[in-house]
Design a protein around this motif. Structure first.
Motif, PDB file in Angstrom:
ATOM      1  N   VAL A  20       0.830  -1.213   0.000  1.00 14.41           N
ATOM      2  CA  VAL A  20       0.000   0.000   0.000  1.00 14.41           C
ATOM      3  C   VAL A  20       0.866   1.266   0.000  1.00 14.41           C
ATOM      4  N   GLY A  21       2.146   1.122   0.355  1.00  7.28           N
ATOM      5  CA  GLY A  21       3.002   2.298   0.427  1.00  7.28           C
ATOM      6  C   GLY A  21       3.708   2.586  -0.888  1.00  7.28           C
ATOM      7  N   CYS A  22       4.287   1.548  -1.485  1.00  8.11           N
ATOM      8  CA  CYS A  22       5.123   1.778  -2.674  1.00  8.11           C
ATOM      9  C   CYS A  22       4.636   0.959  -3.879  1.00  8.11           C
ATOM     10  N   THR A  23       3.568   0.181  -3.716  1.00  9.23           N
ATOM     11  CA  THR A  23       2.962  -0.654  -4.769  1.00  9.23           C
ATOM     12  C   THR A  23       3.917  -1.737  -5.310  1.00  9.23           C
ATOM     13  N   HIS A  24       4.943  -2.059  -4.541  1.00  6.97           N
ATOM     14  CA  HIS A  24       5.826  -3.167  -4.923  1.00  6.97           C
ATOM     15  C   HIS A  24       5.067  -4.487  -4.709  1.00  6.97           C
ATOM     16  N   PRO A  25       5.216  -5.470  -5.606  1.00  2.57           N
ATOM     17  CA  PRO A  25       4.505  -6.747  -5.412  1.00  2.57           C
ATOM     18  C   PRO A  25       4.962  -7.454  -4.137  1.00  2.57           C
ATOM     19  N   LEU A  26       4.016  -7.783  -3.270  1.00  2.00           N
ATOM     20  CA  LEU A  26       4.366  -8.421  -1.998  1.00  2.00           C
ATOM     21  C   LEU A  26       4.909  -9.837  -2.208  1.00  2.00           C
ATOM     22  N   ASP A  27       4.497 -10.487  -3.280  1.00  2.00           N
ATOM     23  CA  ASP A  27       5.003 -11.832  -3.539  1.00  2.00           C
ATOM     24  C   ASP A  27       6.506 -11.811  -3.824  1.00  2.00           C
ATOM     25  N   LYS A  28       7.038 -10.640  -4.165  1.00  2.00           N
ATOM     26  CA  LYS A  28       8.472 -10.543  -4.478  1.00  2.00           C
ATOM     27  C   LYS A  28       9.287 -10.034  -3.298  1.00  2.00           C
ATOM     28  N   ALA A  29       8.613  -9.681  -2.191  1.00  2.00           N
ATOM     29  CA  ALA A  29       9.345  -9.219  -1.017  1.00  2.00           C
ATOM     30  C   ALA A  29      10.190 -10.376  -0.495  1.00  2.00           C
ATOM     31  N   ASN A  30      11.453 -10.131  -0.223  1.00  2.00           N
ATOM     32  CA  ASN A  30      12.300 -11.265   0.187  1.00  2.00           C
ATOM     33  C   ASN A  30      12.458 -11.390   1.695  1.00  2.00           C
ATOM     34  N   LYS A  31      11.952 -10.427   2.453  1.00  2.00           N
ATOM     35  CA  LYS A  31      12.016 -10.553   3.904  1.00  2.00           C
ATOM     36  C   LYS A  31      10.713 -11.147   4.396  1.00  2.00           C
ATOM     37  N   ARG A  32      10.744 -12.420   4.779  1.00  2.00           N
ATOM     38  CA  ARG A  32       9.539 -13.062   5.282  1.00  2.00           C
ATOM     39  C   ARG A  32       9.889 -14.002   6.417  1.00  2.00           C
ATOM     40  N   GLU A  33       8.961 -14.079   7.369  1.00  2.00           N
ATOM     41  CA  GLU A  33       9.147 -14.965   8.515  1.00  2.00           C
ATOM     42  C   GLU A  33       7.835 -15.706   8.725  1.00  2.00           C
ATOM     43  N   ILE A  34       7.923 -17.004   9.021  1.00  2.00           N
ATOM     44  CA  ILE A  34       6.723 -17.771   9.333  1.00  2.00           C
ATOM     45  C   ILE A  34       6.363 -17.522  10.792  1.00  2.00           C
ATOM     46  N   LEU A  35       5.156 -17.042  11.047  1.00  2.00           N
ATOM     47  CA  LEU A  35       4.725 -16.781  12.431  1.00  2.00           C
ATOM     48  C   LEU A  35       4.112 -18.028  13.040  1.00  2.00           C
ATOM     49  N   ASP A  36       3.253 -18.689  12.310  1.00  2.00           N
ATOM     50  CA  ASP A  36       2.646 -19.939  12.774  1.00  2.00           C
ATOM     51  C   ASP A  36       2.173 -20.720  11.548  1.00  2.00           C
ATOM     52  N   ASP A  37       1.345 -21.749  11.751  1.00  2.00           N
ATOM     53  CA  ASP A  37       1.000 -22.608  10.611  1.00  2.00           C
ATOM     54  C   ASP A  37       0.082 -21.935   9.589  1.00  2.00           C
ATOM     55  N   LYS A  38      -0.436 -20.738   9.937  1.00  2.00           N
ATOM     56  CA  LYS A  38      -1.294 -20.046   8.977  1.00  2.00           C
ATOM     57  C   LYS A  38      -0.658 -18.781   8.409  1.00  2.00           C
ATOM     58  N   ARG A  39       0.096 -18.081   9.277  1.00  2.00           N
ATOM     59  CA  ARG A  39       0.509 -16.730   8.906  1.00  2.00           C
ATOM     60  C   ARG A  39       2.003 -16.617   8.601  1.00  2.00           C
ATOM     61  N   THR A  40       2.283 -15.933   7.522  1.00  2.00           N
ATOM     62  CA  THR A  40       3.656 -15.532   7.206  1.00  2.00           C
ATOM     63  C   THR A  40       3.674 -14.017   7.203  1.00  2.00           C
ATOM     64  N   ILE A  41       4.662 -13.425   7.875  1.00  2.00           N
ATOM     65  CA  ILE A  41       4.776 -11.974   7.857  1.00  2.00           C
ATOM     66  C   ILE A  41       5.791 -11.590   6.786  1.00  2.00           C
ATOM     67  N   VAL A  42       5.434 -10.614   6.005  1.00  2.00           N
ATOM     68  CA  VAL A  42       6.254 -10.195   4.871  1.00  2.00           C
ATOM     69  C   VAL A  42       6.602  -8.726   5.057  1.00  2.00           C
ATOM     70  N   GLN A  43       7.866  -8.411   4.936  1.00  2.00           N
ATOM     71  CA  GLN A  43       8.249  -7.000   5.020  1.00  2.00           C
ATOM     72  C   GLN A  43       8.648  -6.496   3.648  1.00  2.00           C
ATOM     73  N   CYS A  44       7.957  -5.466   3.214  1.00  2.00           N
ATOM     74  CA  CYS A  44       8.254  -4.849   1.925  1.00  2.00           C
ATOM     75  C   CYS A  44       9.586  -4.115   2.006  1.00  2.00           C
ATOM     76  N   LYS A  45      10.150  -3.820   0.854  1.00  2.78           N
ATOM     77  CA  LYS A  45      11.429  -3.088   0.840  1.00  2.78           C
ATOM     78  C   LYS A  45      11.289  -1.686   1.436  1.00  2.78           C
ATOM     79  N   CYS A  46      10.070  -1.151   1.503  1.00  2.00           N
ATOM     80  CA  CYS A  46       9.866   0.180   2.081  1.00  2.00           C
ATOM     81  C   CYS A  46       9.680   0.100   3.599  1.00  2.00           C
ATOM     82  N   GLY A  47       9.657  -1.120   4.172  1.00  5.17           N
ATOM     83  CA  GLY A  47       9.583  -1.265   5.620  1.00  5.17           C
ATOM     84  C   GLY A  47       8.199  -1.608   6.146  1.00  5.17           C
ATOM     85  N   ARG A  48       7.158  -1.504   5.315  1.00  3.73           N
ATOM     86  CA  ARG A  48       5.817  -1.862   5.781  1.00  3.73           C
ATOM     87  C   ARG A  48       5.700  -3.380   5.877  1.00  3.73           C
ATOM     88  N   ARG A  49       4.948  -3.824   6.878  1.00  3.28           N
ATOM     89  CA  ARG A  49       4.814  -5.263   7.068  1.00  3.28           C
ATOM     90  C   ARG A  49       3.370  -5.712   6.838  1.00  3.28           C
TER      91      ARG A  49
END
Ligand code: ZN
Length: 78
Positions: A20-49
């Motif tokens: 929503v900040g920079c319109t970069h595709p979230l599927d291409k964000a390379n910073k991701r962490e698995i939180l639990d069996d359902k949720r993955t948190i993804v950090q965009c290159k602009c810092g929004r999560r």
């Protein structure tokens, strides 16, 4: 007046899997962490999560709590 327009616009961006900040595709964000069996948190290159709900295969904004979980996980890795 601007505020009323921003929320639906952000929703459209997220539905299209874009940051929503920079319109970069979230599927291409390379910073991701698995939180639990359902949720993955993804950090965009602009810092929004965002949360990728792997059951629904859709994104939403991370809550403050989820932001904190991500930060805590990063600390553990270091
Ligand atoms: Zn971004």
């Amino acid at each position: 007046m601007v505020k009323k327009l921003i929320a639906p616009f952000q929703k459209i961006l997220i539905e299209r899997r874009l940051c929503v900040g920079c319109t970069h595709p979230l599927d291409k964000a390379n910073k991701r962490e698995i939180l639990d069996d359902k949720r993955t948190i993804v950090q965009c290159k602009c810092g929004r999560r965002f949360i990728l709900d792997r059951e629904l295969n859709s994104y939403r904004r991370a809550t403050l709590e989820e932001d904190q979980e991500y930060i805590n996980k990063k600390k553990k890795i270091r």
